[in-house]
Write a protein that holds these residues in place. Structure first.
Motif, PDB file in Angstrom:
ATOM      1  N   GLU B 131     -19.675   3.937  -7.231  1.00 52.01           N
ATOM      2  CA  GLU B 131     -18.349   3.586  -6.715  1.00 52.01           C
ATOM      3  C   GLU B 131     -17.397   3.270  -7.885  1.00 52.01           C
ATOM      4  O   GLU B 131     -17.653   2.344  -8.656  1.00 52.01           O
ATOM      5  CB  GLU B 131     -18.510   2.360  -5.820  1.00 52.01           C
ATOM      6  CG  GLU B 131     -17.264   1.816  -5.211  1.00 52.01           C
ATOM      7  CD  GLU B 131     -16.630   2.777  -4.247  1.00 52.01           C
ATOM      8  OE1 GLU B 131     -15.404   2.869  -4.243  1.00 52.01           O
ATOM      9  OE2 GLU B 131     -17.381   3.455  -3.503  1.00 52.01           O
ATOM     10  N   LEU B 133     -14.559   1.814  -8.196  1.00 48.79           N
ATOM     11  CA  LEU B 133     -13.973   0.481  -8.225  1.00 48.79           C
ATOM     12  C   LEU B 133     -14.926  -0.546  -8.840  1.00 48.79           C
ATOM     13  O   LEU B 133     -14.532  -1.357  -9.674  1.00 48.79           O
ATOM     14  CB  LEU B 133     -13.639   0.075  -6.797  1.00 48.79           C
ATOM     15  CG  LEU B 133     -12.483  -0.846  -6.672  1.00 48.79           C
ATOM     16  CD1 LEU B 133     -11.230  -0.057  -6.434  1.00 48.79           C
ATOM     17  CD2 LEU B 133     -12.716  -1.809  -5.556  1.00 48.79           C
ATOM     18  N   MET B 264       1.135   2.307  -6.402  1.00 48.35           N
ATOM     19  CA  MET B 264       0.951   2.411  -4.946  1.00 48.35           C
ATOM     20  C   MET B 264       2.287   2.304  -4.227  1.00 48.35           C
ATOM     21  O   MET B 264       2.519   2.986  -3.233  1.00 48.35           O
ATOM     22  CB  MET B 264      -0.025   1.349  -4.452  1.00 48.35           C
ATOM     23  CG  MET B 264      -1.469   1.724  -4.740  1.00 48.35           C
ATOM     24  SD  MET B 264      -2.644   0.645  -3.904  1.00 48.35           S
ATOM     25  CE  MET B 264      -2.711  -0.719  -5.013  1.00 48.35           C
ATOM     26  N   SER B 269      -2.395   6.299  -4.072  1.00 47.71           N
ATOM     27  CA  SER B 269      -3.361   5.493  -3.337  1.00 47.71           C
ATOM     28  C   SER B 269      -4.556   5.250  -4.239  1.00 47.71           C
ATOM     29  O   SER B 269      -4.994   6.161  -4.947  1.00 47.71           O
ATOM     30  CB  SER B 269      -3.806   6.216  -2.067  1.00 47.71           C
ATOM     31  OG  SER B 269      -4.948   5.579  -1.544  1.00 47.71           O
ATOM     32  N   ILE B 270      -5.076   4.008  -4.253  1.00 47.16           N
ATOM     33  CA  ILE B 270      -6.246   3.768  -5.103  1.00 47.16           C
ATOM     34  C   ILE B 270      -7.540   4.062  -4.362  1.00 47.16           C
ATOM     35  O   ILE B 270      -8.612   4.004  -4.931  1.00 47.16           O
ATOM     36  CB  ILE B 270      -6.298   2.329  -5.675  1.00 47.16           C
ATOM     37  CG1 ILE B 270      -6.434   1.294  -4.579  1.00 47.16           C
ATOM     38  CG2 ILE B 270      -5.128   2.040  -6.569  1.00 47.16           C
ATOM     39  CD1 ILE B 270      -6.824  -0.074  -5.112  1.00 47.16           C
ATOM     40  N   THR B 271      -7.443   4.359  -3.065  1.00 51.76           N
ATOM     41  CA  THR B 271      -8.677   4.627  -2.333  1.00 51.76           C
ATOM     42  C   THR B 271      -8.789   6.086  -1.917  1.00 51.76           C
ATOM     43  O   THR B 271      -9.789   6.507  -1.382  1.00 51.76           O
ATOM     44  CB  THR B 271      -8.751   3.751  -1.069  1.00 51.76           C
ATOM     45  OG1 THR B 271      -7.523   3.907  -0.355  1.00 51.76           O
ATOM     46  CG2 THR B 271      -8.955   2.306  -1.424  1.00 51.76           C
ATOM     47  N   ALA B 310       3.059  -8.446  -4.331  1.00 56.76           N
ATOM     48  CA  ALA B 310       2.007  -8.305  -3.322  1.00 56.76           C
ATOM     49  C   ALA B 310       2.608  -7.964  -1.961  1.00 56.76           C
ATOM     50  O   ALA B 310       2.094  -7.096  -1.240  1.00 56.76           O
ATOM     51  CB  ALA B 310       1.183  -9.595  -3.239  1.00 56.76           C
ATOM     52  N   LEU B 313       3.881  -4.448  -1.993  1.00 58.58           N
ATOM     53  CA  LEU B 313       2.737  -3.528  -1.982  1.00 58.58           C
ATOM     54  C   LEU B 313       2.189  -3.360  -0.571  1.00 58.58           C
ATOM     55  O   LEU B 313       1.966  -2.239  -0.095  1.00 58.58           O
ATOM     56  CB  LEU B 313       1.646  -4.064  -2.916  1.00 58.58           C
ATOM     57  CG  LEU B 313       0.299  -3.378  -2.860  1.00 58.58           C
ATOM     58  CD1 LEU B 313       0.452  -1.898  -3.163  1.00 58.58           C
ATOM     59  CD2 LEU B 313      -0.664  -4.006  -3.851  1.00 58.58           C
ATOM     60  N   LEU B 314       1.983  -4.501   0.133  1.00 54.79           N
ATOM     61  CA  LEU B 314       1.465  -4.414   1.502  1.00 54.79           C
ATOM     62  C   LEU B 314       2.441  -3.642   2.385  1.00 54.79           C
ATOM     63  O   LEU B 314       2.031  -2.807   3.197  1.00 54.79           O
ATOM     64  CB  LEU B 314       1.232  -5.822   2.070  1.00 54.79           C
ATOM     65  CG  LEU B 314       0.001  -6.544   1.515  1.00 54.79           C
ATOM     66  CD1 LEU B 314      -0.089  -7.944   2.083  1.00 54.79           C
ATOM     67  CD2 LEU B 314      -1.265  -5.765   1.834  1.00 54.79           C
ATOM     68  N   VAL B 317       2.102   0.194   1.524  1.00 60.53           N
ATOM     69  CA  VAL B 317       0.922   0.887   2.058  1.00 60.53           C
ATOM     70  C   VAL B 317       0.986   0.949   3.589  1.00 60.53           C
ATOM     71  O   VAL B 317       0.522   1.917   4.192  1.00 60.53           O
ATOM     72  CB  VAL B 317      -0.419   0.271   1.583  1.00 60.53           C
ATOM     73  CG1 VAL B 317      -0.668   0.584   0.139  1.00 60.53           C
ATOM     74  CG2 VAL B 317      -0.490  -1.206   1.837  1.00 60.53           C
ATOM     75  N   LEU B 318       1.597  -0.084   4.203  1.00 56.16           N
ATOM     76  CA  LEU B 318       1.738  -0.058   5.658  1.00 56.16           C
ATOM     77  C   LEU B 318       2.674   1.082   6.083  1.00 56.16           C
ATOM     78  O   LEU B 318       2.376   1.846   7.008  1.00 56.16           O
ATOM     79  CB  LEU B 318       2.285  -1.403   6.146  1.00 56.16           C
ATOM     80  CG  LEU B 318       2.325  -1.586   7.656  1.00 56.16           C
ATOM     81  CD1 LEU B 318       0.919  -1.548   8.222  1.00 56.16           C
ATOM     82  CD2 LEU B 318       2.978  -2.917   8.025  1.00 56.16           C
ATOM     83  N   ARG B 321       0.981   4.316   5.765  1.00 56.75           N
ATOM     84  CA  ARG B 321       0.004   4.517   6.835  1.00 56.75           C
ATOM     85  C   ARG B 321       0.720   4.940   8.120  1.00 56.75           C
ATOM     86  O   ARG B 321       0.294   5.857   8.816  1.00 56.75           O
ATOM     87  CB  ARG B 321      -0.778   3.215   7.053  1.00 56.75           C
ATOM     88  CG  ARG B 321      -2.150   3.406   7.629  1.00 56.75           C
ATOM     89  CD  ARG B 321      -2.137   3.403   9.123  1.00 56.75           C
ATOM     90  NE  ARG B 321      -1.684   2.130   9.653  1.00 56.75           N
ATOM     91  CZ  ARG B 321      -1.199   1.985  10.867  1.00 56.75           C
ATOM     92  NH1 ARG B 321      -1.082   3.025  11.670  1.00 56.75           N
ATOM     93  NH2 ARG B 321      -0.801   0.798  11.285  1.00 56.75           N
ATOM     94  N   PHE B 328      -7.387   2.853   7.862  1.00 56.75           N
ATOM     95  CA  PHE B 328      -8.749   2.337   7.832  1.00 56.75           C
ATOM     96  C   PHE B 328      -9.207   2.144   9.270  1.00 56.75           C
ATOM     97  O   PHE B 328      -8.686   1.288   9.969  1.00 56.75           O
ATOM     98  CB  PHE B 328      -8.766   1.018   7.057  1.00 56.75           C
ATOM     99  CG  PHE B 328     -10.123   0.388   6.954  1.00 56.75           C
ATOM    100  CD1 PHE B 328     -11.096   0.928   6.127  1.00 56.75           C
ATOM    101  CD2 PHE B 328     -10.423  -0.749   7.672  1.00 56.75           C
ATOM    102  CE1 PHE B 328     -12.342   0.342   6.025  1.00 56.75           C
ATOM    103  CE2 PHE B 328     -11.670  -1.339   7.571  1.00 56.75           C
ATOM    104  CZ  PHE B 328     -12.630  -0.784   6.748  1.00 56.75           C
ATOM    105  N   GLU B 329     -10.139   2.923   9.703  1.00 54.15           N
ATOM    106  CA  GLU B 329     -10.743   2.902  11.033  1.00 54.15           C
ATOM    107  C   GLU B 329      -9.732   3.198  12.148  1.00 54.15           C
ATOM    108  O   GLU B 329      -8.749   2.543  12.304  1.00 54.15           O
ATOM    109  CB  GLU B 329     -11.444   1.577  11.287  1.00 54.15           C
ATOM    110  CG  GLU B 329     -12.696   1.541  10.431  1.00 54.15           C
ATOM    111  CD  GLU B 329     -13.388   0.188  10.463  1.00 54.15           C
ATOM    112  OE1 GLU B 329     -12.848  -0.760  11.042  1.00 54.15           O
ATOM    113  OE2 GLU B 329     -14.473   0.107   9.894  1.00 54.15           O
TER     114      GLU B 329
END
Lengths: 336, 329
Positions: B131, B133, B264, B269-271, B310, B313-314, B317-318, B321, B328-329
């Motif tokens: 992984e 990370l 980001m 995206s870091i993922t 922070a 950033l949130l 990414v929101l 999305r 995520f899920e």
């Protein structure tokens, strides 16, 4: 030793990203445990050969003090990882925020029991905050906790520069005391690891959590609620981190908001070394006792070798790289 | 990839509008809002030449490091160790020059350590399949430990003339280094968007298996991307020594958060690989730099920076999305 926990084999209806590995992993927990125990013993032997005074009560106390907080945090991180929540990078915030709330309440003269309960409650609130953002924002936990980890540290730096536990408090007396020759704070950690290990392996609740971690799609198909599981895991793991905060402030007379940063790597390394894979769904919590003990011995050994403390960062970082390398290699081999 | 071919036929205005609707558009909007807040709160001096120079100088090195690290993100392998690598590069270069080594040789050696660190990351991530990370978190700690093990007492002060001129000089009111960094960003943007190799990197990050099936050497692309990322961080360390004339053992701590947050915010995206554009990185860093500057000018506790970053950033990414980015899920 409990049986290694493995995700229930899902219905083979859709192409899976991970192959079934239930039988391949049955002895892996024991193998991990024996490997870590052997390396730990080797480290102790080498250090004792170079410095015979390594085998002393002082060493035992130093190692067990570090183990106490790191071990409880490792349980918290382990729950997030095994349930498929990837990683919680904001654990240091949960730890220090709870410790700060606890000592502030003690300082305000509230009864010990209130202050001690406030720690896990603060941690749970922090974990739930992460969980709510993750579940309702449908965002990746790593990104969310990266943001809340740095943001939370900054909030704490605004809130306080340094915090002290009242020196005459009962909690401080508990932190200084010993039972059976080992620090008082060591025993709650051992009990927590054993109880969590048993609960994850043998209760329906634990099985479900691991099933969600192993294959979220299959778990959902069987009627498990992903949002509820995520919220419960992040809230519960936060409460455990808050409990670690209570232990932390009882053994550290004063601390700064940055004090949690040192636990980040050792906790993640302990979880991965213990075989709780980052891909979720498998691992054995009892092995955490060994991996946390081993990682907590490194700084003490470094000191006995006469090296500057910074070298323990080098070794712990190197070990994490090695551990995830081995983990990745095993996953790849079992995938073939 | 068909999108690129079609793009040529769509009218320019509509293409611009389509861009505004994407991540680069929302980050440009965020930047505009930040600048308006700065203009209202700080007043006209916010846009004075000297203030622009301060912001420009502060983001030039993070931009160089960030643009080179963005190749790893594009290829789907995040490198968290860049903050510590910047610190380690700076410490290594500073100590070597302080010990009397020729600055060019010292710089060469420092860049080589970057290659070595990138190669170790790449071996464990690509070779063993670990992984990214977790591996680079280990490397982050390891390198920080080395910084502290090397610099125990006060670090030497070094003044390397050509490096000082490069990092402190300016053309008009624009810092030379910022112009170089922006030039690098534009080259990188062209490389990623227009060349065959750039498309290959995005393909590897987007869907490694599919990329492998069409004959792209996935492993090689990722190895090179990780090495570029570490070398970029080592270069950033050398440049910091030019700017600060020394290197303490905490230099670069937390820099990875600000750089990746900026990336980001700018659409990376870091993922998940395959998304993002170096122009977005530039805009993202401008936002972070502009906010830092407002806080500095108004004498506000710099701790608020990470809280604001922070939150942005949130939010970013929101928004990504909701637009149909990875959920995520």
């Amino acid at each position: 030793m409990t049986a290694p926990v493995t995700a229930a084999d899902p219905a083979p209806s859709r192409p899976r990203r991970r192959p079934p590995r239930a039988d391949a992993r049955s002895s892996a927990g024991l193998r991990d445990a024996l490997t870590i125990a052997a390396v730990w013993l080797l480290l102790g032997t080498v250090t004792a050969l170079v410095r015979p005074d390594f085998l002393s009560t002082q060493t035992l106390l130093a190692v067990t003090f570090t183990m106490a907080v790191a071990g409880v945090l490792a349980v918290s991180q382990g729950l997030v990882v095994i349930s498929g929540g990837l990683l919680d990078l904001s654990l240091p915030v949960a730890l220090i925020l709870s410790a700060w709330v606890t000592v502030s309440l003690l300082g305000a003269g509230l009864p010990t029991i209130v202050a001690v309960l406030a720690g896990p409650l603060t941690g749970a609130a922090w974990g739930l905050l992460n969980g709510l953002i993750i579940v309702y924002g449908k965002l990746n936990p790593i990104i969310v906790t990266l943001a809340t980890g740095f943001g939370g540290l900054a909030i704490m730096l605004v809130l306080f520069k340094s915090a002290q536990i009242p020196s005459g408090s009962e909690l401080r007396a508990f932190g200084l005391g010993r039972t059976l020759g080992l620090p008082n704070v060591f025993w709650p950690m051992v009990i927590l690891i054993v109880l969590t290990g048993l609960a994850v392996a043998y209760t329906r609740w634990g099985r479900r959590m691991v099933a969600v971690g192993g294959n979220a799609v299959a778990a959902k198909a069987r009627g498990l609620s992903l949002p509820r599981t995520r919220l419960a895991v992040f809230g519960g793991a936060g409460a455990i981190a808050g409990f670690a905060g209570v232990l932390f402030c009882s053994v550290n007379p004063s601390f700064t908001p940055n004090a949690g940063a040192g636990f980040q790597l050792i906790v993640i390394a302990a979880v991965i070394l213990a075989g709780i894979s980052l891909s979720g769904g498998k691992g054995n919590f009892l092995v955490l006792l060994l991996s946390v003990g081993f990682l907590s011995t490194i700084p003490v050994s470094i000191a006995f070798f006469g090296l500057p403390p910074a070298w323990s960062l080098v070794f712990q970082g190197g070990l994490l790289i090695l551990a995830v390398g081995i983990d990745g290699y095993r996953m790849r081999r079992s995938a073939r | 990839m068909t999108v690129d071919i079609d793009a040529g036929r769509v009218p320019l205005t509509r293409r611009l509008l389509a861009n505004l609707n994407g991540p680069v558009g929302s980050i440009a909007l965020t930047l505009a809002v930040t600048l308006i807040i700065g203009a209202v709160w700080v007043g006209p001096r916010y846009f004075s030449a000297s203030n622009i120079e301060i912001v420009g100088t502060s983001i030039a090195i993070p931009l160089i490091v960030g643009v080179l690290a963005s190749f790893a993100l594009l290829a789907g392998v995040v490198d968290l160790s860049i903050g510590s690598m910047v610190g380690f590069g700076a410490v290594a270069f500073n100590q070597l020059v302080g010990a009397g080594m020729d600055p060019w040789q010292a710089a060469g050696l420092t860049l080589l350590t970057g290659v070595a660190v990138g190669a170790v990351n790449a071996y464990v991530i690509v070779g063993l399949g670990a992984e990214p990370l977790a591996v680079t978190l280990g490397m982050l700690t390891l390198l920080r430990g080395l910084c502290q093990a090397i610099v125990i007492e006060a670090p030497p002060t070094t003044l390397v003339e050509p490096l000082y001129d490069l990092t402190q000089g300016s053309i008009g009111s624009f810092p030379t280094l910022l112009l170089i960094a922006i030039g690098l960003t534009l080259v990188a943007a062209g490389f990623v968007g227009k060349t065959r190799m750039g498309r290959a990197i995005r393909a590897v990050g987007g869907d490694a298996r599919a990329a492998g099936r069409v004959g792209i050497p996935v492993a090689r692309v990722r190895v090179i991307a990780l090495i570029v990322s570490a070398v970029g961080a080592a270069l950033g360390g050398i440049l910091y020594v030019g700017q600060l004339a020394s290197a303490s053992n905490i230099l670069g701590t937390g820099l990875e958060f600000q750089i990746y947050a900026a990336l980001m915010i700018g659409g990376y995206s870091i993922t998940r690989g395959g998304v993002g554009n170096p122009i977005g990185a530039l805009l993202g860093l401008l936002v972070v730099g502009a906010i830092t500057n407002i806080l500095n000018v108004q004498f506000i506790d710099p701790d608020y920076l990470d809280i604001i970053v922070a939150l942005i950033l949130l939010g970013a990414v929101l928004l990504d999305r909701i637009r149909g980015g990875d959920s995520f899920e």
